[in-house]
Design an enzyme around this catalytic site. Structure first.
Site, PDB file in Angstrom:
ATOM      1  CD  GLU A 171      -5.736   4.428   1.136  1.00  0.00           C
ATOM      2  OE1 GLU A 171      -4.659   3.626   1.941  1.00  0.00           O
ATOM      3  OE2 GLU A 171      -6.728   3.883   1.065  1.00  0.00           O
ATOM      4  CG  HIS A 200      -2.481  -0.504   1.260  1.00  0.00           C
ATOM      5  ND1 HIS A 200      -1.796  -2.210   0.928  1.00  0.00           N
ATOM      6  CD2 HIS A 200      -3.934  -0.760   1.469  1.00  0.00           C
ATOM      7  CE1 HIS A 200      -3.267  -2.480   1.670  1.00  0.00           C
ATOM      8  NE2 HIS A 200      -4.553  -1.381   1.255  1.00  0.00           N
TER       9      HIS A 200
HETATM   10  N1  ADE Z   1      -7.018  -1.692   5.668  1.00  0.00           N
HETATM   11  C1  ADE Z   1      -7.305  -2.034   5.466  1.00  0.00           C
HETATM   12  N2  ADE Z   1      -8.178  -0.668   4.669  1.00  0.00           N
HETATM   13  C2  ADE Z   1      -7.110   0.169   4.337  1.00  0.00           C
HETATM   14  C3  ADE Z   1      -6.798   1.581   3.374  1.00  0.00           C
HETATM   15  N3  ADE Z   1      -7.827   1.488   2.852  1.00  0.00           N
HETATM   16  N4  ADE Z   1      -5.662   1.748   3.722  1.00  0.00           N
HETATM   17  C4  ADE Z   1      -4.746   1.122   4.306  1.00  0.00           C
HETATM   18  N5  ADE Z   1      -4.531   0.058   5.268  1.00  0.00           N
HETATM   19  C5  ADE Z   1      -6.148  -0.487   5.040  1.00  0.00           C
HETATM   20 ZN    ZN Z   2      -6.367  -2.044   1.022  1.00  0.00          ZN
END
Ligand code: ADE
Ligand code: ZN
Length: 328
Positions: free
Chosen positions: A193, A190
Site C-alpha cells: 500500500e 497488508h
Molecule cells: N488500518 C486501517 N486502515 C488501514 C490501512 N489502509 N492501511 C493500514 N492499516 C490500516
Molecule cells: Zn486495510
C-alpha cells in the site's frame, strides 16, 4: 451498482464506524474528540500516518463489548445497504480487551451476536479475521495471535496484519503468524500500500500469506506481478481508499485493471469507508466509469472473492446462491 450482490474481503471494523456514531459515544463518555472531526461532521486528517492516529483516537471511545455490538450493527447495516452479502472484517484484540484472551472472548461474543441479528435482518453474513498492528511491534502481536488461536474456528477464519507498513519487517512477526497458522487460520498481510513492491515480496517470503491486503504497488515490478498471478495470491484491492489517501494520484492511474489484465486475482473492498467518504457502491461506480467494468466483470471479481474467502464450504455454497453462481 448498489444492487449487485457483493463480497467484501477487506474492511476494518473500527474503520467502518460512522463519524456520527463515534461522536455520539464520545459525548456519552465525556471524551473530547473535537480535533478529529471537520465542521461538517466527517473525520479529518492530513495524510495516511495522521489517519492512523485519528483512527486510534476514534477507536478509543469503543471501550466495552456492548460498544462493539452497536458498532457491528451500524457497520453491517451500511454494508448491506450497499449490496454486500458477505463481509470479512478485521477485528483487533488490541482494541478489544488489550490482548487479554478472556476479555477478547467477551468482545467476540458481543460482535457475533450483533452479526447474527444483522444476518437475520439484512441477509449479510460476517466472518472475522483477527489482525495485529504492525506499528505496535512484534511483541504485542504475540498475545493477539494467541487470541486468534484460542478463538479460531468456523467464525474466526483468518489472521492478518494492518498498520504502518513502513515500520518493522514481516519476518519479525513470524512467531505470531506461525501460531495463527498452526491453529488452522488462513493468512492475509497488508503490504504494497505504502511500502512499494519490495514490501509485498518481503511479506510473501516471510509469512506465506494466502492473500495480500492492497498489494497495488506490486505494479512497479512486473516479475512480482507475474509471481502473484502464477501463485494465485489474491489481492484485496481497496481502490477508493488508495485514491483518497493518495497511494494513487487519481482513479485513472489506479493499477487494478492492469493487475487484472496481467492475470492477478483482484477483488474490491473499501477498507475504512466513512473515513474516506466512500461505499462499495461508489467504488463500483468509479470502476465502471474509469475502466468500463460492467456486470460481467463485477460478477467475475465477486466469484474470485468468494473463492478466496476464508469461510467454510457450506458458507461459500450459501453465498454462491446469493451471487447467482455455483460454489467455488
Ligand atoms: N488500518 C486501517 N486502515 C488501514 C490501512 N489502509 N492501511 C493500514 N492499516 C490500516
Ligand atoms: Zn486495510
Amino acid at each position: 451498482m448498489r444492487d449487485i450482490p457483493k463480497v467484501e474481503l477487506h474492511l476494518h471494523l473500527e474503520g467502518g464506524a460512522p463519524p456520527a456514531f463515534i461522536r455520539g459515544l464520545a459525548k456519552e463518555k465525556s471524551v473530547d474528540l473535537s480535533g478529529i472531526f471537520r465542521a461538517d461532521g466527517g473525520y479529518t486528517y492530513r495524510d495516511f500516518w495522521h489517519f492512523l492516529q485519528v483512527y486510534e483516537a476514534a477507536t478509543s471511545v469503543l471501550t466495552s463489548p456492548d460498544d462493539y455490538a452497536r458498532l457491528t450493527t451500524a457497520v453491517l447495516e451500511e454494508s448491506a445497504a450497499n449490496g454486500v452479502v458477505y463481509s470479512e472484517t478485521f477485528l483487533s484484540p488490541d482494541f478489544c480487551g488489550g490482548g487479554d484472551v478472556g476479555a477478547w472472548r467477551e468482545y467476540l461474543h458481543a460482535i457475533r451476536e450483533a452479526a447474527d441479528r444483522a444476518e437475520a435482518q439484512h441477509g449479510i453474513t460476517l466472518r472475522g479475521i483477527i489482525t495485529c498492528i504492525r506499528h505496535f511491534g512484534p511483541e504485542r502481536a504475540r498475545p493477539i495471535a494467541e487470541c486468534a488461536a484460542q478463538t479460531a474456528g468456523d467464525w474466526i477464519t483468518g489472521f492478518g496484519m494492518a498498520g504502518d507498513e513502513l515500520k518493522g519487517k514481516p519476518a519479525d512477526f513470524k512467531w505470531a503468524f506461525d501460531c495463527a497458522r498452526e491453529a488452522g487460520l488462513r493468512i492475509t498481510v497488508h503490504a504494497g500500500e505504502w511500502g512499494g513492491a519490495q514490501s509485498v515480496r518481503d511479506a510473501l517470503d516471510a509469512l506465506q500469506p494466502d492473500r495480500i491486503g492492497h498489494g497495488v504497488q506490486a505494479i512497479d515490478d512486473l516479475a512480482l506481478v507475474d509471481r502473484l498471478a502464477e501463485d494465485g495470491i489474491v489481492l484485496e484491492v481497496c481502490p477508493g481508499s488508495n485514491v483518497f489517501l493518495g497511494v494513487c494520484k487519481d482513479w485513472r492511474s489506479h493499477p487494478i485493471e492492469k493487475l487484472r489484465e496481467r492475470g492477478v486475482k483482484v477483488t474490491v473492498s473499501t477498507d475504512d469507508p466513512p473515513f474516506f467518504g466512500i461505499t462499495m457502491t461508489s467504488d463500483y461506480e468509479n470502476l465502471n466509469r474509469h475502466f468500463g467494468w460492467d456486470e460481467e466483470v463485477f460478477a467475475e471479481v465477486n466469484r474470485t472473492a468468494l473463492e478466496a474467502a476464508f469461510c467454510d464450504a457450506a458458507t461459500k455454497e450459501k453465498i454462491a446462491k446469493r451471487l447467482g453462481t455455483k460454489a467455488p
